[in-house]
Design a protein around this motif. Structure first.
Motif, PDB file in Angstrom:
ATOM      1  N   GLN A   1       0.833  -1.061   0.003  1.00 26.10           N
ATOM      2  CA  GLN A   1      -0.038  -0.036   0.060  1.00 26.10           C
ATOM      3  C   GLN A   1       0.769   1.372  -0.032  1.00 26.10           C
ATOM      4  OE1 GLN A   1      -2.030  -0.567   3.550  1.00 26.10           O
ATOM      5  NE2 GLN A   1      -3.937  -1.766   2.293  1.00 26.10           N
ATOM      6  N   ILE A   2       2.093   1.125   0.867  1.00 24.67           N
ATOM      7  CA  ILE A   2       2.819   2.453   0.923  1.00 24.67           C
ATOM      8  C   ILE A   2       3.705   2.600  -0.242  1.00 24.67           C
ATOM      9  CG2 ILE A   2       4.781   3.357   2.057  1.00 24.67           C
ATOM     10  CD1 ILE A   2       3.751   2.211   4.812  1.00 24.67           C
ATOM     11  N   ALA A   3       3.941   1.507  -0.962  1.00 21.71           N
ATOM     12  CA  ALA A   3       4.418   1.735  -2.232  1.00 21.71           C
ATOM     13  C   ALA A   3       3.880   2.416  -3.377  1.00 21.71           C
ATOM     14  CB  ALA A   3       5.359   0.105  -2.635  1.00 21.71           C
ATOM     15  N   VAL A   4       2.698   1.539  -3.422  1.00 26.10           N
ATOM     16  CA  VAL A   4       1.580   2.193  -4.587  1.00 26.10           C
ATOM     17  C   VAL A   4       1.361   3.466  -4.120  1.00 26.10           C
ATOM     18  CG1 VAL A   4      -0.788   2.141  -5.390  1.00 26.10           C
ATOM     19  CG2 VAL A   4       0.651  -0.014  -5.057  1.00 26.10           C
ATOM     20  N   THR A   5       1.041   4.134  -3.127  1.00 23.30           N
ATOM     21  CA  THR A   5       0.950   5.332  -2.725  1.00 23.30           C
ATOM     22  C   THR A   5       1.869   6.378  -3.100  1.00 23.30           C
ATOM     23  OG1 THR A   5      -0.635   4.775  -0.860  1.00 23.30           O
ATOM     24  CG2 THR A   5       0.020   6.927  -1.014  1.00 23.30           C
ATOM     25  N   VAL A   6       3.311   5.863  -2.714  1.00 23.75           N
ATOM     26  CA  VAL A   6       4.321   6.801  -2.999  1.00 23.75           C
ATOM     27  C   VAL A   6       4.582   6.851  -4.425  1.00 23.75           C
ATOM     28  CG1 VAL A   6       6.853   6.660  -2.853  1.00 23.75           C
ATOM     29  CG2 VAL A   6       5.256   6.547  -0.906  1.00 23.75           C
ATOM     30  N   ALA A   7       4.313   5.882  -5.285  1.00 26.97           N
ATOM     31  CA  ALA A   7       4.309   5.940  -6.788  1.00 26.97           C
ATOM     32  C   ALA A   7       3.523   6.859  -7.412  1.00 26.97           C
ATOM     33  CB  ALA A   7       4.053   4.627  -7.239  1.00 26.97           C
ATOM     34  N   PHE A   8       2.123   6.732  -6.737  1.00 24.43           N
ATOM     35  CA  PHE A   8       1.048   7.902  -7.393  1.00 24.43           C
ATOM     36  C   PHE A   8       1.542   9.240  -6.800  1.00 24.43           C
ATOM     37  CE2 PHE A   8      -1.949   4.272  -7.874  1.00 24.43           C
ATOM     38  CZ  PHE A   8      -2.454   4.600  -9.168  1.00 24.43           C
ATOM     39  N   LEU A   9       1.844   9.605  -5.680  1.00 26.13           N
ATOM     40  CA  LEU A   9       2.187  10.738  -5.277  1.00 26.13           C
ATOM     41  C   LEU A   9       3.524  11.339  -5.993  1.00 26.13           C
ATOM     42  CD1 LEU A   9       2.100  10.533  -1.289  1.00 26.13           C
ATOM     43  CD2 LEU A   9       0.609  11.918  -2.810  1.00 26.13           C
ATOM     44  N   CYS A  10       4.512  10.608  -6.586  1.00 24.70           N
ATOM     45  CA  CYS A  10       5.538  10.852  -7.344  1.00 24.70           C
ATOM     46  C   CYS A  10       5.259  11.038  -8.683  1.00 24.70           C
ATOM     47  CB  CYS A  10       6.716   9.745  -7.532  1.00 24.70           C
ATOM     48  SG  CYS A  10       7.675   9.498  -5.781  1.00 24.70           S
ATOM     49  N   LEU A  11       4.060  10.456  -9.076  1.00 27.44           N
ATOM     50  CA  LEU A  11       3.484  10.730 -10.602  1.00 27.44           C
ATOM     51  C   LEU A  11       2.685  11.982 -10.524  1.00 27.44           C
ATOM     52  CD1 LEU A  11       2.651   9.893 -13.447  1.00 27.44           C
ATOM     53  CD2 LEU A  11       0.972   8.555 -12.236  1.00 27.44           C
ATOM     54  N   LEU A  12       1.999  12.147  -9.433  1.00 29.31           N
ATOM     55  CA  LEU A  12       1.123  13.509  -9.295  1.00 29.31           C
ATOM     56  C   LEU A  12       2.252  14.704  -9.526  1.00 29.31           C
ATOM     57  CD1 LEU A  12      -1.413  15.025  -8.917  1.00 29.31           C
ATOM     58  CD2 LEU A  12      -0.992  14.720  -6.397  1.00 29.31           C
ATOM     59  N   PHE A  13       3.138  14.499  -8.554  1.00 26.90           N
ATOM     60  CA  PHE A  13       4.122  15.917  -8.694  1.00 26.90           C
ATOM     61  C   PHE A  13       4.985  15.699  -9.556  1.00 26.90           C
ATOM     62  CE2 PHE A  13       2.378  15.506  -4.185  1.00 26.90           C
ATOM     63  CZ  PHE A  13       1.823  16.978  -4.124  1.00 26.90           C
ATOM     64  N   GLY A  14       5.604  14.322 -10.104  1.00 28.05           N
ATOM     65  CA  GLY A  14       6.553  14.312 -10.935  1.00 28.05           C
ATOM     66  C   GLY A  14       6.408  14.886 -12.375  1.00 28.05           C
ATOM     67  N   TYR A  15       5.095  14.699 -13.001  1.00 30.64           N
ATOM     68  CA  TYR A  15       4.825  14.823 -14.525  1.00 30.64           C
ATOM     69  C   TYR A  15       5.001  16.550 -14.443  1.00 30.64           C
ATOM     70  CZ  TYR A  15       2.853  13.845 -18.676  1.00 30.64           C
ATOM     71  OH  TYR A  15       2.528  13.617 -20.245  1.00 30.64           O
ATOM     72  N   PRO A  16       4.232  17.141 -13.778  1.00 33.14           N
ATOM     73  CA  PRO A  16       4.343  18.536 -13.904  1.00 33.14           C
ATOM     74  C   PRO A  16       5.944  19.253 -13.904  1.00 33.14           C
ATOM     75  CG  PRO A  16       2.746  18.231 -12.441  1.00 33.14           C
ATOM     76  CD  PRO A  16       3.371  16.766 -12.575  1.00 33.14           C
ATOM     77  N   MET A  17       6.786  18.531 -12.944  1.00 32.96           N
ATOM     78  CA  MET A  17       8.016  19.159 -12.946  1.00 32.96           C
ATOM     79  C   MET A  17       8.605  18.702 -14.302  1.00 32.96           C
ATOM     80  SD  MET A  17       8.804  20.554 -10.479  1.00 32.96           S
ATOM     81  CE  MET A  17      10.574  20.629 -10.932  1.00 32.96           C
ATOM     82  N   ALA A  18       8.475  17.654 -14.638  1.00 35.55           N
ATOM     83  CA  ALA A  18       9.068  17.085 -16.054  1.00 35.55           C
ATOM     84  C   ALA A  18       8.838  18.110 -16.947  1.00 35.55           C
ATOM     85  CB  ALA A  18       8.763  15.680 -16.400  1.00 35.55           C
ATOM     86  N   LEU A  19       7.452  18.436 -17.092  1.00 37.56           N
ATOM     87  CA  LEU A  19       6.980  19.402 -17.924  1.00 37.56           C
ATOM     88  C   LEU A  19       7.617  20.975 -18.063  1.00 37.56           C
ATOM     89  CD1 LEU A  19       3.195  18.932 -18.335  1.00 37.56           C
ATOM     90  CD2 LEU A  19       4.869  17.874 -19.898  1.00 37.56           C
ATOM     91  N   LEU A  20       7.672  21.202 -16.552  1.00 36.18           N
ATOM     92  CA  LEU A  20       8.364  22.264 -16.463  1.00 36.18           C
ATOM     93  C   LEU A  20       9.762  22.573 -16.786  1.00 36.18           C
ATOM     94  CD1 LEU A  20       7.952  25.270 -15.116  1.00 36.18           C
ATOM     95  CD2 LEU A  20       8.783  24.346 -12.970  1.00 36.18           C
ATOM     96  N   ILE A  21      10.564  21.447 -16.496  1.00 38.83           N
ATOM     97  CA  ILE A  21      12.044  21.415 -17.170  1.00 38.83           C
ATOM     98  C   ILE A  21      12.021  21.333 -18.488  1.00 38.83           C
ATOM     99  CG2 ILE A  21      14.022  19.872 -17.247  1.00 38.83           C
ATOM    100  CD1 ILE A  21      13.353  18.725 -14.581  1.00 38.83           C
ATOM    101  N   HIS A  22      11.088  20.811 -19.202  1.00 40.90           N
ATOM    102  CA  HIS A  22      11.087  20.746 -20.670  1.00 40.90           C
ATOM    103  C   HIS A  22      10.628  22.151 -21.404  1.00 40.90           C
ATOM    104  CE1 HIS A  22      10.604  19.029 -24.652  1.00 40.90           C
ATOM    105  NE2 HIS A  22       9.586  19.454 -24.800  1.00 40.90           N
ATOM    106  N   ARG A  23       9.757  22.831 -20.596  1.00 40.53           N
ATOM    107  CA  ARG A  23       9.218  24.016 -21.309  1.00 40.53           C
ATOM    108  C   ARG A  23      10.209  25.300 -21.040  1.00 40.53           C
ATOM    109  NH1 ARG A  23       3.058  23.258 -19.642  1.00 40.53           N
ATOM    110  NH2 ARG A  23       2.455  21.428 -21.266  1.00 40.53           N
ATOM    111  N   THR A  24      11.119  25.201 -19.880  1.00 43.91           N
ATOM    112  CA  THR A  24      11.858  26.323 -19.524  1.00 43.91           C
ATOM    113  C   THR A  24      13.248  26.149 -20.526  1.00 43.91           C
ATOM    114  OG1 THR A  24      12.884  24.904 -17.842  1.00 43.91           O
ATOM    115  CG2 THR A  24      11.144  26.702 -17.436  1.00 43.91           C
ATOM    116  N   ARG A  25      13.741  27.450 -20.515  1.00 43.95           N
ATOM    117  CA  ARG A  25      15.262  27.355 -21.401  1.00 43.95           C
ATOM    118  C   ARG A  25      16.326  28.168 -20.741  1.00 43.95           C
ATOM    119  NH1 ARG A  25      12.417  24.080 -23.673  1.00 43.95           N
ATOM    120  NH2 ARG A  25      11.713  23.827 -25.841  1.00 43.95           N
ATOM    121  N   GLY A  26      17.489  27.841 -21.230  1.00 40.32           N
ATOM    122  CA  GLY A  26      18.447  28.601 -20.667  1.00 40.32           C
ATOM    123  C   GLY A  26      18.937  28.433 -19.119  1.00 40.32           C
TER     124      GLY A  26
END
Length: 591
Positions: free
Chosen positions: A73-98
């Protein structure tokens, strides 16, 4: 009388030039010190009145069964939390420059190379009764007095998410970075809104990265031991913690190994199912290795001839459009600002605990408090003048240097064999070489203990260095393989045609080209060993203490600013190593 067929035998000297032979050292090393102990662990777990006696006990005792369910249960919950916060972070890195992109990526990647023990300690400081979170909440009037924010399930989830989040971000970013930007531009030009483009284009195409990140986080969380031990309460015990607790009892032999095998089997089953669906390449973040030139496969031809309805398309059609009609009423900038706000929150969660620990290391107080009432170098003086700390620090440096040498020699030769040979089943061999990263450290440590006892290696520098190299070899193989794939084989062939020996070709052509990757491999293999705690808990002795072991003992019994000093030095080591590597990497890109 007919003539016998002429058999052309390849001279021995030519056969010895086969790059596939370079795989032998790493393969033999892992077979002896990695696979054989795991097999022996399984054998011991089956010793008893019947083969399944110890396993039946694991599942019959509610304590272990409930702990196993809790771990999932903890492993699944942590994976979902990482997905929830990780996807926007990946997009933010991709969309910024310099510079902004470099700073954001550094804020995500840098904490990943800092030891889990130190990051957990940073959260203990941040959430402690005298920590900044409690003091800030009291100042705002949210609490009347400092609250007990530690030793509960929420704290365990938050800290595990912060520790494993970089894995998710890097996995998703690798998918986002490979996207053809003309697809999103075409969708926008066709009148689709930003949310529709995300749901119909971006999300389906990044599902492989999402899946890889989710599985890596989940598998890593299954074997977590340090964070729940330090931050969890009695009801937050994870399955790996029982293995370390039972290791203190001699009478647990057989049952203890059964506990480890249960955790290992669950991990391997999850990885096997994921590999069957996605391909095992998700473990090392690469593409499938092949010994033949690229050609269009029948499966690829079929997929181009007739469009397939992927899982992403089905989800988008069945769920996406009703949601898009509702969300389409929001302003176009809503998604952009959501990504930015989540990104700012994530960066703060990763960086602030480390900054707080660095500041506390300069405190003059005898206990942990933030902000410090006075600043001094008192605790640095205590650390460098303490013989025990200095001995542990020297042991860690020596063991890490030896382990890095083992890992680089074995891993670099294996990478050459993988990339330059034309043997079959390269992906299967690569899977063997990198598989130590998916085995829970407590399982590996327990399996090695029996082997090391047999050869009198427990509590020795050479034994610990070899054990640490098990995890260093995959790091080196992945980094050097990527560096070698960027080298044009025609350059090596030209040098060989003009009479250069294989060693001369490697020294004059290959080595200068892969030097940046080799330097990175040495650094990360050294850092992996320097930070290793779990294997050291099983394989060290009272006479041989490493810095992580000293830190672990003090965190469990007392919290004082000396620990902050150790953490600060670790952070400086990571930052310094990356800073020194940047010029080398820059020169390689310019070449």
């Amino acid at each position: 009388m007919t003539d016998a067929p002429i058999v052309h035998r390849i001279p021995l000297t030519e056969r010895l030039k086969n790059p596939a032979l370079l795989l032998l050292p790493a393969t033999l090393f892992l077979a002896f010190i990695y696979l054989m102990p795991l097999i022996d662990l399984t054998r011991i777990s089956m010793n008893g009145p019947s083969v399944l006696t110890h396993f039946e006990r694991v599942f019959d005792i509610p304590l272990y069964w409930e702990s196993l369910v809790r771990t999932m249960q903890i492993a699944v919950t942590v994976a979902f939390l990482c997905l929830l916060f990780g996807y926007p972070m990946a997009l933010l890195i991709h969309r910024t420059r310099g510079t902004a992109q470099v700073l954001i990526a550094t804020a995500i990647v840098l904490p990943y190379f800092i030891a889990i023990l130190i990051r957990t300690y940073a959260w203990m400081v941040l959430l402690g009764r005298n920590g900044p979170v409690n003091k800030f909440a009291v100042w705002l009037g949210i609490f009347d007095e400092p609250m007990g924010l530690l030793f509960n399930r929420g704290t365990v989830l938050v800290c595990m998410t912060a520790v494993l989040l970089p894995l998710m971000v890097l996995s998703i970013y690798s998918s986002v970075a490979r996207l053809d930007q003309s697809l999103t531009r075409a969708a926008l030009a066709s009148g689709a809104g930003p949310l529709a483009v995300f749901w119909r284009v971006l999300l389906p195409l990044t599902l492989p990265g999402i899946g890889a990140g989710f599985l890596l986080v989940f598998v890593s969380a299954l074997g977590f031991f340090i964070t729940p031990t330090l931050l969890g309460g009695p009801g937050d015990q994870m399955f790996a913690m029982h293995i370390t607790q039972q290791a203190d009892f001699v009478s647990s032999e057989g049952f203890l190994q059964a506990l480890a095998v249960v955790l290992l089997v669950i991990t391997l089953v999850v990885v096997a199912v994921a590999g069957r669906i996605m391909g095992f390449e998700f473990i090392w973040g690469g593409s499938k290795l092949s010994d033949t030139p690229a050609r269009t496969s029948p499966r690829l031809k079929a997929s181009t001839a007739k469009p397939r309805h992927t899982l992403g398309m089905v989800l988008a059609d069945s769920i996406g459009w009703p949601l898009l009609r509702l969300l389409g009423r929001l302003h176009g900038g809503f998604g952009t600002w959501t990504v930015r706000l989540i990104g700012a929150f994530v960066i703060a969660a990763l960086i602030v605990p480390i900054i707080v620990v660095i500041i506390i290391s300069f405190s003059n107080a005898t206990y942990l408090t933030f902000p410090p009432t006075e600043y001094s170098l008192r605790w640095y003086t205590k650390f460098f003048s303490d013989a025990n700390w200095m001995r542990a620090f020297g042991n860690s440096l020596m063991i890490a240097a030896l382990s890095a040498c083992f890992a680089v020699i074995l891993g670099a030769s294996a990478a050459m064999g993988i990339v330059r040979s034309r043997i079959k089943y390269k992906s299967a061999i690569m899977l063997l070489l990198v598989s130590p990263v998916i085995v829970p450290p407590v399982v590996l440590g327990l399996s090695l203990y029996s082997l090391f006892l047999r050869f009198d290696l427990v509590g020795t520098v050479w034994g610990l260095a070899a054990a640490h190299a098990i995890g260093g070899v995959p790091i080196v193989v992945v980094i050097i393989s990527a560096a070698l794939q960027a080298v044009d084989p025609k350059l090596e062939q030209s040098a060989a045609v003009h009479g250069a020996s294989p060693l001369t070709v490697f020294r004059t052509v290959t080595l200068p080209t892969i030097a940046p990757g080799l330097a990175a491999a040495v650094f990360f293999a050294f850092l992996h060993s320097f930070d290793e705690l779990v294997l050291s808990l099983f394989l060290s002795s009272a006479q041989l203490k490493t810095l992580p072991l000293m830190l672990w003992a003090d965190i469990n019994y007392q919290l004082n600013p000396v620990l902050a000093v150790v953490s600060t030095l670790e952070v400086l080591l990571v930052v310094g190593g990356i800073a020194l590597a940047r010029p080398v990497l820059s020169r390689s890109r310019a070449a």
